[in-house]
Enzyme design. Sequence first.
Site, mmCIF file in Angstrom:
data_model
loop_
_atom_site.group_PDB
_atom_site.id
_atom_site.type_symbol
_atom_site.label_atom_id
_atom_site.label_comp_id
_atom_site.label_asym_id
_atom_site.label_seq_id
_atom_site.Cartn_x
_atom_site.Cartn_y
_atom_site.Cartn_z
ATOM 1 N N GLY A 45 35.183 42.788 36.490
ATOM 2 C CA GLY A 45 34.678 43.190 37.798
ATOM 3 C C GLY A 45 34.695 42.064 38.807
ATOM 4 O O GLY A 45 34.599 42.304 40.005
ATOM 5 N N ASN A 46 34.805 40.823 38.332
ATOM 6 C CA ASN A 46 34.942 39.686 39.241
ATOM 7 C C ASN A 46 36.367 39.551 39.784
ATOM 8 O O ASN A 46 36.599 38.792 40.737
ATOM 9 C CB ASN A 46 34.566 38.372 38.556
ATOM 10 C CG ASN A 46 33.094 38.058 38.633
ATOM 11 O OD1 ASN A 46 32.387 38.038 37.625
ATOM 12 N ND2 ASN A 46 32.612 37.790 39.835
ATOM 13 N N SER A 47 37.319 40.250 39.169
ATOM 14 C CA SER A 47 38.717 40.134 39.579
ATOM 15 C C SER A 47 38.880 40.432 41.062
ATOM 16 O O SER A 47 38.397 41.449 41.563
ATOM 17 C CB SER A 47 39.595 41.097 38.772
ATOM 18 O OG SER A 47 39.675 40.692 37.430
ATOM 19 N N ASP A 81 49.807 38.506 41.626
ATOM 20 C CA ASP A 81 48.647 39.358 41.367
ATOM 21 C C ASP A 81 47.696 39.391 42.564
ATOM 22 O O ASP A 81 46.483 39.331 42.408
ATOM 23 C CB ASP A 81 47.893 38.892 40.112
ATOM 24 C CG ASP A 81 46.978 39.996 39.570
ATOM 25 O OD1 ASP A 81 47.080 41.149 40.042
ATOM 26 O OD2 ASP A 81 46.154 39.698 38.691
ATOM 27 N N HIS A 110 46.137 43.839 40.351
ATOM 28 C CA HIS A 110 45.821 44.699 39.207
ATOM 29 C C HIS A 110 44.538 45.513 39.422
ATOM 30 O O HIS A 110 44.269 46.448 38.676
ATOM 31 C CB HIS A 110 45.734 43.883 37.912
ATOM 32 C CG HIS A 110 44.512 43.036 37.757
ATOM 33 N ND1 HIS A 110 44.524 41.666 37.878
ATOM 34 C CD2 HIS A 110 43.224 43.355 37.480
ATOM 35 C CE1 HIS A 110 43.312 41.179 37.671
ATOM 36 N NE2 HIS A 110 42.500 42.190 37.435
#
Length: 293
Positions: A262-264, A191, A161
């Site tokens: 933002g850690n994704s 994902d 994503h």
Amino acid sequence: MTDRPDLSSLPSYKAPKRSLLSARKLALMASVVAGLGAATYGFSPTHNPADLFTTPAHAQVNNEVKKVQQPVGFADIVERVKPSVISVKVNIREKVAKDDSNNDDSPFQPGSPMERFFRRFGGPDGLPPGLRGGPRGGGVVTGQGSGFFISADGYAVTNNHVVDGADKVEVTTDDGKTFSAKVIGTDPRTDLALIKVEGGSNFQFAKLSDTKPRIGDWVLAVGNPFGLGGTVTAGIVSASGRDIGNGPYDDFIQIDAPVNKGNSGGPAFDVSGEVMGVNTAIYSPSGGSVGIA
């Protein structure tokens, strides 16, 4: 019988009394002598003054207490693994609105539970992969996430994503260098996405753990929260086997290390410095970390 002599006429004998002042002087002199001896012994090159008042057994106990009380940190692990983590920036050109995109029956209407769900998980505009665009179509959306190298020649892992539909992908390494990257492959169901960073061949990369984490194990999350880059947070594994309704393969590791937008795509390391998982989602009423990721 022999008569006892009469001593009543003799002067009585009294033992001499030592003056109190003399006794104090002697005590003072003894203290000075003892002090000089201690100083001479204590300041010799081979002795510590504290040794005068410490038995060997007591010294050993003190050393053990110091070892136990010394705080344990993660600096050595972070120094080793942080260079393998990257910040990912993407530009996504939104598609032209479809005729049915404004359908009031859509579960992704602004403010709906599904829209809030995907907004928390890092989806631009609160839309899941494949449903971006809509009435906002025509513009360019800039997104940020995280990732990590898995090989020295520039292959890196991030979330699907984060890069889904991206027209341009750039990564910034821990030392501040920026590189272009291209998407090699994606898997929406897990994902995950694989990207290839161009312009380098000797990147420091992370090792994937082959050990299943246990509840209570330490975990370090490294990534790019709110675009700040190079951020490290720590916590424990809170639970495992979580199903959050994100696909057919839901089997998430729940951690309480602070993870934010933002850690994704960033890695979660164990205390061996190996990747135990990918930071993918947070659960939060406010969109910020509340301790469940």
